[in-house]
Write a protein that holds these residues in place. Structure first.
Motif, PDB file in Angstrom:
ATOM      1  N   SER A  18       4.904  11.125   7.675  1.00  0.00           N
ATOM      2  CA  SER A  18       5.647  10.215   6.823  1.00  0.00           C
ATOM      3  C   SER A  18       7.054  10.744   6.567  1.00  0.00           C
ATOM      4  O   SER A  18       8.019   9.972   6.526  1.00  0.00           O
ATOM      5  N   PRO A  46       5.528   4.039   2.482  1.00  0.00           N
ATOM      6  CA  PRO A  46       5.498   5.148   3.448  1.00  0.00           C
ATOM      7  C   PRO A  46       4.123   5.379   4.060  1.00  0.00           C
ATOM      8  O   PRO A  46       4.022   5.723   5.251  1.00  0.00           O
ATOM      9  N   ASP A  70       3.260   5.166   8.039  1.00  0.00           N
ATOM     10  CA  ASP A  70       2.635   6.297   8.723  1.00  0.00           C
ATOM     11  C   ASP A  70       1.385   5.853   9.474  1.00  0.00           C
ATOM     12  O   ASP A  70       1.145   6.247  10.625  1.00  0.00           O
TER      13      ASP A  70
END
Length: 315
Positions: free
Chosen positions: A49, A296, A300
């Motif tokens: 991330s 995030p 990811d």
């Protein structure tokens, strides 16, 4: 020619037909059969991330320093291409640019636009090719971080980590960063139109990433568009293994569409835009589409799914 003379000829024709059918069957089975197990853990672990958000921070900075946007043909667009190319070259990838020229029609008239497609190849053992793409341009109204910096970050980070891992794949993987998507899919359309017969035959799959970090995400896997391919199953099963149950995306408004029209199988990932009562991305095409408009963890996960999918279908 006597009946006895015709028998060897007929036998030869029959063997030729059987051979052609066998080749067609192998190609179709490769597209449709269940995938062999693949261990993508090492590459997925390297895709973090932090790295993905770092790419988005750079695209945000690029927009902020160039009039607040990364619209095709504008300085923020050119700087975005430069940044992605620098990252790829630093990882040892050879890159190639392709000029994309068109006219943008707006309320104030017609504008000539000059932008670029950017490519980097991960060579495989055969001439067969999987293209993985994301549009690099944004709209005039904002920096375009979810749409489509998120797709760019996922494709870029996957390219970087596969290059570092030094994986040996059967198929070549071509990473593509398209220009002019927001004005009408210009970069991807030009690429598909420029393929010769051999190029179309050898292009086994196009994977598209467009908006994969939406703040209220509804994860989607592309399906039901054009020729079927096992990648839909690969991506869906991977996400379910991570505890996410994806929807099926079957929209037309992104860079997969020229490939569908050309009869090339497509797949992809998407986390939603402005549709529905609770939009997945309330900042879609607005000035607030900035780094803080990103989920995030979802970004990811989408990047992990992409890396797993590429390793599975291209090996």
């Amino acid at each position: 020619m006597t009946r006895r003379d015709r028998l060897p000829l007929l036998a030869g024709i029959l063997l030729t037909v059987v051979g052609v059918l066998a080749v067609v069957l192998v190609v179709n089975l490769d597209r449709l059969t269940a995938p062999r197990p693949v261990d993508s853990a090492a590459v997925r672990e390297a895709i973090t991330s932090e790295n993905l958000m770092g790419h988005l921070a750079e695209l945000q900075r690029t927009a902020d320093e160039n009039g607040g946007n990364r619209q095709a043909g504008e300085p923020g667009d050119a700087a975005s291409v430069d940044h992605v190319e620098q990252q790829l070259r630093a990882a040892g990838d050879e890159t190639r640019r392709e000029s994309v020229l068109y006219q943008r029609v707006g309320a104030s008239g017609t504008t000539d636009v000059a932008t670029q497609n950017l490519f980097a190849d991960l060579p495989g053992r055969s001439e067969r090719t999987v293209v993985v793409g994301a549009h690099l341009d944004g709209v005039a109204n904002g920096p375009g971080i979810n749409d489509n910096g998120s797709g760019v970050a996922a494709v870029l980070e996957t390219a970087l980590q596969l290059a570092q891992a030094d994986v040996q794949l059967d198929q070549t993987v071509r990473f593509a960063f398209w220009g002019g998507e927001e004005d009408g899919l210009h970069g991807s359309t030009q690429y598909v139109a420029g393929l010769d017969d051999a190029g179309r035959r050898n292009l086994t799959l196009y994977l598209n990433l467009d908006m994969v970090g939406s703040p209220n995400p509804t994860p989607h896997v592309y399906g039901g568009m054009g020729r079927p391919h096992r990648v839909e199953r690969v991506l869906s099963e991977f996400l379910r293994e991570q505890g996410v149950h994806p929807f099926t995306a079957s929209f037309e408004g992104s860079d997969h569409q020229p490939f569908v029209a050309a009869g090339i199988p497509v797949g992809g990932l998407y986390t939603g835009a402005s549709e529905g009562h609770t939009p997945a991305d309330p900042c879609y095409h607005l000035a607030c589409d900035r780094v803080d408009n990103i989920d995030p963890d979802m970004l990811d996960l989408m990047a992990d799914a992409l890396a797993h999918g590429v390793l599975t279908v291209a090996r």
